[in-house]
Design a protein around this motif. Structure first.
Motif, short mmCIF file in Angstrom:
data_model
loop_
_atom_site.label_atom_id
_atom_site.label_comp_id
_atom_site.label_asym_id
_atom_site.label_seq_id
_atom_site.Cartn_x
_atom_site.Cartn_y
_atom_site.Cartn_z
N ALA A 1 0.99 -1.41 0.07
CA ALA A 1 0.04 -0.27 0.11
C ALA A 1 0.61 1.51 0.24
O ALA A 1 2.02 1.14 0.66
CB ALA A 1 -0.57 -0.12 0.89
N LYS A 2 0.40 2.42 -0.74
CA LYS A 2 1.07 3.33 -1.21
C LYS A 2 0.47 4.45 0.18
O LYS A 2 -0.70 4.92 -0.46
CB LYS A 2 1.73 3.94 -2.57
CG LYS A 2 2.01 2.86 -3.40
CD LYS A 2 2.05 3.35 -4.44
CE LYS A 2 2.91 2.52 -5.62
NZ LYS A 2 2.52 2.22 -6.76
N PRO A 3 0.79 4.84 0.68
CA PRO A 3 0.72 6.01 2.16
C PRO A 3 -0.04 6.83 1.10
O PRO A 3 -1.07 7.77 1.71
CB PRO A 3 1.56 6.65 3.01
CG PRO A 3 2.21 4.70 3.19
CD PRO A 3 2.80 4.75 1.47
N GLU A 4 1.19 7.58 -0.01
CA GLU A 4 0.49 8.97 -0.79
C GLU A 4 -1.23 8.78 -1.34
O GLU A 4 -1.50 9.51 -2.58
CB GLU A 4 1.34 9.39 -1.69
CG GLU A 4 2.11 8.06 -2.39
CD GLU A 4 2.79 7.50 -2.57
OE1 GLU A 4 3.01 6.34 -3.28
OE2 GLU A 4 3.27 7.06 -1.21
N LEU A 5 -1.61 7.63 -1.58
CA LEU A 5 -2.61 7.35 -2.15
C LEU A 5 -4.21 7.74 -1.47
O LEU A 5 -5.09 7.33 -1.25
CB LEU A 5 -2.93 5.91 -2.68
CG LEU A 5 -1.85 5.83 -3.53
CD1 LEU A 5 -2.11 4.16 -4.87
CD2 LEU A 5 -2.21 6.50 -5.14
N VAL A 6 -3.71 7.57 0.05
CA VAL A 6 -4.70 7.50 1.13
C VAL A 6 -5.95 9.10 0.92
O VAL A 6 -6.77 8.92 0.37
CB VAL A 6 -4.65 7.67 2.60
CG1 VAL A 6 -5.15 7.73 3.65
CG2 VAL A 6 -3.49 6.54 2.66
N GLN A 7 -5.56 10.19 0.21
CA GLN A 7 -5.67 11.50 0.28
C GLN A 7 -6.44 10.85 -0.99
O GLN A 7 -7.53 11.68 -1.36
CB GLN A 7 -4.82 12.16 -0.31
CG GLN A 7 -3.79 13.08 0.98
CD GLN A 7 -4.90 13.21 2.65
OE1 GLN A 7 -6.22 14.13 2.70
NE2 GLN A 7 -4.74 12.51 3.59
N ALA B 1 -4.86 -2.98 3.02
CA ALA B 1 -4.26 -1.61 3.97
C ALA B 1 -4.98 -1.37 5.50
O ALA B 1 -5.40 -1.77 6.42
CB ALA B 1 -3.36 -1.25 4.12
N ALA B 2 -6.64 -1.16 4.62
CA ALA B 2 -7.40 -0.24 5.20
C ALA B 2 -8.01 -1.30 5.48
O ALA B 2 -8.36 -0.95 7.10
CB ALA B 2 -8.52 0.24 4.48
N ASN B 3 -8.11 -2.53 5.96
CA ASN B 3 -8.93 -3.52 6.61
C ASN B 3 -8.29 -3.93 7.66
O ASN B 3 -8.93 -4.35 8.95
CB ASN B 3 -9.00 -4.76 5.74
CG ASN B 3 -10.09 -4.48 4.75
OD1 ASN B 3 -10.75 -4.03 4.77
ND2 ASN B 3 -10.58 -5.82 3.90
N VAL B 4 -6.69 -3.49 7.62
CA VAL B 4 -6.64 -3.66 8.86
C VAL B 4 -6.60 -2.74 10.00
O VAL B 4 -6.44 -3.08 11.06
CB VAL B 4 -4.82 -4.24 8.73
CG1 VAL B 4 -3.91 -4.43 10.33
CG2 VAL B 4 -4.43 -5.57 8.03
#
Length: 140
Positions: free
Chosen positions: A40-46, A65-68
């Motif tokens: 998962a790429k943290p910069e994609l959260v936005q 990653a969001a599920n965890v």
């Protein structure tokens, strides 16, 4: 739609069922993750809706990653609210051999192999296990 189905769907379903879960003697909320969460790429959260650029494998990794993270946050909130009969867990099936891997050319999209270097079929044969075995993590 990947984030909406894989991640937000869990959130909405839990929110809707929480009153019933709290009335039970021992409830479990099981979220499905995947080793893909490590990509998962943290910069994609936005940009979780992928409005700027859609890459299916990026969305899949982010959703797992969001599920965890959802599971960890839910347990924290349940504990702070004094709810002891509901426990959230996540499962990780490992590398299960499914048609989705072929659909998204997993050897290329997740492993970064150039076309022809390693095929998804080769990777399935050497590293994967049957999809039914991956499902056991949710049952047990």
């Amino acid at each position: 739609a990947i984030m909406q189905v894989n991640a937000f769907g869990n959130f909405v379903l839990c929110a809707e069922l929480m009153p019933l879960l709290q009335q039970s003697s021992a409830a479990r909320i099981i979220s499905q993750s995947s080793p893909a969460r490590f990509g998962a790429k943290p910069e994609l959260v936005q940009d979780f809706n992928a409005e700027r650029r859609f890459v299916g494998s990026d969305q899949y990794c982010l959703s797992k990653a969001a599920n965890v993270l959802f599971t960890r946050a839910l347990n924290d909130r349940l504990e702070k609210a004094g709810v002891a009969n509901v426990i959230a867990c996540f499962t990780d099936p490992g590398f299960a051999c499914t048609g989705v891997n072929f659909q998204h050319d997993m050897a290329f999209s997740f492993l970064g192999c150039l076309e022809g270097c390693i095929s998804t079929k080769f990777f399935h044969d050497k590293a994967g296990h049957h999809a039914a075995n991956g499902a056991l993590t949710q049952v047990l």
